[in-house]
Design a protein around this motif. Structure first.
Motif, PDB file in Angstrom:
ATOM      1  N   VAL A 153       0.861  -1.191   0.000  1.00  0.00           N
ATOM      2  CA  VAL A 153       0.000   0.000   0.000  1.00  0.00           C
ATOM      3  C   VAL A 153       0.900   1.245   0.000  1.00  0.00           C
ATOM      4  CG1 VAL A 153      -1.833   1.261   1.187  1.00  0.00           C
ATOM      5  CG2 VAL A 153      -1.750  -1.234   1.346  1.00  0.00           C
ATOM      6  N   PRO A 154       0.813   2.081  -1.051  1.00  0.00           N
ATOM      7  CA  PRO A 154       1.685   3.253  -1.093  1.00  0.00           C
ATOM      8  C   PRO A 154       1.403   4.220   0.055  1.00  0.00           C
ATOM      9  CG  PRO A 154       0.115   3.271  -2.928  1.00  0.00           C
ATOM     10  CD  PRO A 154      -0.046   1.961  -2.240  1.00  0.00           C
ATOM     11  N   VAL A 155       2.482   4.757   0.639  1.00  0.00           N
ATOM     12  CA  VAL A 155       2.367   5.727   1.721  1.00  0.00           C
ATOM     13  C   VAL A 155       2.765   7.093   1.172  1.00  0.00           C
ATOM     14  CG1 VAL A 155       3.273   6.446   3.959  1.00  0.00           C
ATOM     15  CG2 VAL A 155       2.866   4.033   3.507  1.00  0.00           C
ATOM     16  N   ILE A 156       1.891   8.089   1.349  1.00  0.00           N
ATOM     17  CA  ILE A 156       2.143   9.438   0.827  1.00  0.00           C
ATOM     18  C   ILE A 156       2.150  10.403   2.001  1.00  0.00           C
ATOM     19  CG2 ILE A 156       1.212  11.279  -0.642  1.00  0.00           C
ATOM     20  CD1 ILE A 156      -0.268   8.866  -2.147  1.00  0.00           C
ATOM     21  N   ASP A 157       3.197  11.188   2.142  1.00  0.00           N
ATOM     22  CA  ASP A 157       3.256  12.175   3.215  1.00  0.00           C
ATOM     23  C   ASP A 157       2.413  13.377   2.802  1.00  0.00           C
ATOM     24  OD1 ASP A 157       3.945  14.127   5.151  1.00  0.00           O
ATOM     25  OD2 ASP A 157       5.889  13.166   5.474  1.00  0.00           O
ATOM     26  N   VAL A 158       1.470  13.766   3.674  1.00  0.00           N
ATOM     27  CA  VAL A 158       0.580  14.895   3.329  1.00  0.00           C
ATOM     28  C   VAL A 158       1.362  16.200   3.195  1.00  0.00           C
ATOM     29  CG1 VAL A 158      -1.577  13.969   4.273  1.00  0.00           C
ATOM     30  CG2 VAL A 158      -0.045  15.294   5.766  1.00  0.00           C
ATOM     31  N   LYS A 159       2.566  16.252   3.792  1.00  0.00           N
ATOM     32  CA  LYS A 159       3.379  17.477   3.694  1.00  0.00           C
ATOM     33  C   LYS A 159       4.199  17.516   2.403  1.00  0.00           C
ATOM     34  CE  LYS A 159       2.487  19.242   7.877  1.00  0.00           C
ATOM     35  NZ  LYS A 159       1.793  20.531   8.088  1.00  0.00           N
ATOM     36  N   SER A 160       4.165  16.426   1.623  1.00  0.00           N
ATOM     37  CA  SER A 160       4.880  16.406   0.337  1.00  0.00           C
ATOM     38  C   SER A 160       4.072  17.224  -0.679  1.00  0.00           C
ATOM     39  CB  SER A 160       5.032  14.971  -0.159  1.00  0.00           C
ATOM     40  OG  SER A 160       3.770  14.468  -0.573  1.00  0.00           O
ATOM     41  N   ASP A 161       4.580  17.266  -1.939  1.00  0.00           N
ATOM     42  CA  ASP A 161       3.837  18.060  -2.941  1.00  0.00           C
ATOM     43  C   ASP A 161       2.782  17.232  -3.674  1.00  0.00           C
ATOM     44  OD1 ASP A 161       5.463  16.476  -4.443  1.00  0.00           O
ATOM     45  OD2 ASP A 161       6.567  18.102  -5.434  1.00  0.00           O
ATOM     46  N   PHE A 162       2.469  16.024  -3.148  1.00  0.00           N
ATOM     47  CA  PHE A 162       1.482  15.168  -3.836  1.00  0.00           C
ATOM     48  C   PHE A 162       0.149  15.886  -4.033  1.00  0.00           C
ATOM     49  CE2 PHE A 162      -2.251  12.402  -3.324  1.00  0.00           C
ATOM     50  CZ  PHE A 162      -2.145  11.627  -4.470  1.00  0.00           C
ATOM     51  N   LEU A 163      -0.394  16.507  -2.977  1.00  0.00           N
ATOM     52  CA  LEU A 163      -1.747  17.063  -3.047  1.00  0.00           C
ATOM     53  C   LEU A 163      -1.859  18.198  -4.064  1.00  0.00           C
ATOM     54  CD1 LEU A 163      -2.655  17.101   0.769  1.00  0.00           C
ATOM     55  CD2 LEU A 163      -3.511  15.512  -0.968  1.00  0.00           C
ATOM     56  N   SER A 164      -0.736  18.870  -4.326  1.00  0.00           N
ATOM     57  CA  SER A 164      -0.778  20.002  -5.273  1.00  0.00           C
ATOM     58  C   SER A 164      -0.323  19.593  -6.676  1.00  0.00           C
ATOM     59  CB  SER A 164       0.107  21.139  -4.760  1.00  0.00           C
ATOM     60  OG  SER A 164       1.438  20.677  -4.577  1.00  0.00           O
ATOM     61  N   SER A 165      -0.056  18.283  -6.858  1.00  0.00           N
ATOM     62  CA  SER A 165       0.594  17.846  -8.109  1.00  0.00           C
ATOM     63  C   SER A 165      -0.381  17.535  -9.242  1.00  0.00           C
ATOM     64  CB  SER A 165       1.455  16.606  -7.836  1.00  0.00           C
ATOM     65  OG  SER A 165       0.612  15.500  -7.485  1.00  0.00           O
ATOM     66  N   GLY A 166      -1.669  17.482  -8.952  1.00  0.00           N
ATOM     67  CA  GLY A 166      -2.620  17.064  -9.986  1.00  0.00           C
ATOM     68  C   GLY A 166      -3.212  18.230 -10.752  1.00  0.00           C
ATOM     69  N   ARG A 167      -3.804  17.926 -11.907  1.00  0.00           N
ATOM     70  CA  ARG A 167      -4.575  18.938 -12.642  1.00  0.00           C
ATOM     71  C   ARG A 167      -5.970  18.993 -12.028  1.00  0.00           C
ATOM     72  NH1 ARG A 167      -3.379  16.340 -17.824  1.00  0.00           N
ATOM     73  NH2 ARG A 167      -1.265  16.885 -18.432  1.00  0.00           N
ATOM     74  N   PRO A 168      -6.592  20.184 -12.008  1.00  0.00           N
ATOM     75  CA  PRO A 168      -7.948  20.288 -11.440  1.00  0.00           C
ATOM     76  C   PRO A 168      -8.878  19.235 -12.058  1.00  0.00           C
ATOM     77  CG  PRO A 168      -7.090  22.467 -11.917  1.00  0.00           C
ATOM     78  CD  PRO A 168      -6.089  21.490 -12.463  1.00  0.00           C
TER      79      PRO A 168
END
Length: 486
Positions: A123-138
């Motif tokens: 199961v992939p673990v993603i840190d909420v403080k990383s840039d993952f949440l801002s990396s997608g297109r709307p």
């Protein structure tokens, strides 16, 4: 009926409804509703690019903060199902819930409370403080009002947690009504000490704030000094929480710092009359609502504006619109209506045990309903113990003990007894020397109890503790007290 059929539709509309009003304040970060909704849309894109399809689940194991808000609503906007995980859980406890939920990803805040979170293998673990949440297109994906929106696992104070499934439409309808009854207003400044992984924090907190246009102020860890600072600095008006929160506020020396507080909401069984009286007399709240709810049915009852002081203190109010209640022959509170869960995840046997063929949810709580339809909770069915043939309810005995001037907190359990089957044992947190004229002994407290309650209710044993074992939502973990006694 609610104006929206899904949570993503309601959240997206907040940008139009509230525009440049302040949506969230988290440390130095301040976002308007337009900015927050844009971040949520980008997070939805990130989840879609990660491979989250409609109906896929993802877990969030992180403290209250703007990232939790963006992740949760981004996930449901991508058509996913939210699985919040208790931040107080140890790695093995969390892994159990993550694997049973079938989560496709886990979002964590590494290092919170000194823990580095790890997920089950694969199961992939993603840190909420990383840039993952801002990396997608709307992005957003259409969902239906009947689709499951979240699976919240029960707090597990008496057994293994079970995953409670709720859909979009029932959440929206119930928490729109909650906003009215709790007196949540547009532009309220809502300090959020209730954890987001819990119904009270996520639904009566975040969903309600998006419905109403209230400013969300997340608090990751409860610390009374920090809470008082925030109330004063941010002019907080709305502050729901467990009874322990209001106990803490009563102990604040600089009451002027609390002057902006207007509305509070707290929960059912264990609210001493004296606490509500003192909150009304010593704190600036204009309304303090009390209610009763559970993960399996959300908020079931709330007090009503204009209720008498006595009613607020001694009952949990009346049923919400569209919710029925009745008391079974054994005293258990039964609930029926649109708010009742869609079932326990992957557990048809437990679902059938909880919801009978007529649609009544068996809550496991014991209560009474008066002529005005007001619910009074007297305890947990599993907590009740039988002393020589008489039913003893811990919540009632705890209420008596809290009237003693040297008692700050009390929790009662039934323990085995050769003669009577079971007897009561009280775990007591005494008030400090400064608050009282001295310290009470176990013998004195037992003698004092004999003058005030029927013999079978009087605790036979008293153990003093520095603090009661609480879960993150402020409930006493009675299983830990049983372990301690054994």
């Amino acid at each position: 009926m609610t104006r929206w059929s899904t949570i993503p539709e309601m959240v997206a509309s907040a940008a139009d409804r509230f525009g440049d009003a302040e949506a969230v304040v988290d440390g130095p970060l301040r976002l308007t509703f337009v900015e927050l909704v844009e971040r949520i849309r980008c997070a939805a894109g990130a989840f879609a690019e990660l491979g989250i399809a409609k109906g896929d689940r993802a877990a969030i194991w992180a403290p209250n903060g703007v990232e939790w808000i963006v992740a949760a609503f981004g996930l449901v906007s991508a058509g996913g199902v939210l699985v919040p995980v208790n931040t107080r859980f140890k790695v093995d406890e969390a892994a159990d819930i993550i694997s049973r939920s079938g989560a496709k990803a886990v979002l964590v805040q590494q290092g919170f409370l000194g823990v580095d979170f790890v997920a089950p293998q694969g199961v992939p673990v993603i840190d909420v403080k990383s840039d993952f949440l801002s990396s997608g297109r709307p992005f957003s994906r259409p969902v239906d009002g009947e689709d499951i929106s979240d699976i919240i696992f029960t707090s597990g104070t008496t057994g293994r947690p079970k995953g409670v499934m709720m859909n979009h439409r029932q959440n929206l309808r119930l928490y729109e009504e909650w906003c009215d009854l709790a007196d949540l207003r547009r532009d309220d400044r809502y300090l959020m000490v209730n954890p987001y992984f819990h119904t009270f924090g996520y639904k009566a907190g975040l969903i309600a704030s998006f419905i109403r246009g209230a400013t969300m102020l997340p608090v990751p860890v409860f610390d009374i000094d920090r809470v008082v600072e925030l109330i004063a600095a941010e002019r907080v008006t709305m502050l729901p929480g467990p009874p322990t929160l209001y106990h803490s506020l009563l102990g604040v020396e600089d009451k002027a710092a609390l002057a902006t507080l207007r509305a509070g909401v707290t929960g059912a069984a264990d609210i001493p009359v004296e606490l509500v009286r003192r909150v009304h007399e010593e704190l600036p709240f204009q309304t303090l609502a009390t209610g009763y709810g559970l993960t399996e049915a959300g908020t079931v009852t709330l007090s009503r504006p204009g209720d008498s002081f006595e009613d607020i203190a001694t009952t949990a109010g009346v049923a919400c619109d569209g919710v029925e209640m009745r008391i079974a022959e054994d005293g258990e509170v039964l609930v029926r209506g649109y708010t009742v869960m869609q079932g326990y995840l992957d557990d048809p046997v437990a679902t059938a045990e909880a919801i009978d063929p007529d649609g009544w949810l068996h809550t496991g709580d014991l209560g009474t309903i008066d002529d005005a339809g007001r619910l009074r909770i007297v305890g947990r069915k599993k907590d009740m113990f039988i002393v020589g043939g008489f039913n003893a309810y811990p919540a009632e005995i705890e209420g008596f003990l809290l009237e003693h001037p040297a008692v700050a907190q009390a929790a009662v359990i039934g323990v085995p007894d050769d003669r009577l089957g079971q007897v009561g044992k009280a775990f007591v947190v005494p008030k400090t020397h400064e608050d009282t004229d001295g310290v009470v002994t176990a013998e004195q407290l037992i003698a004092w109890s004999r003058d005030r309650m029927a013999g079978f209710k009087v605790p036979r044993y008293v153990e003093f503790l520095d603090e009661l074992p609480l879960n993150a939502t402020g409930k006493v973990m009675k299983d830990k007290l049983h372990e301690r006694h054994r």
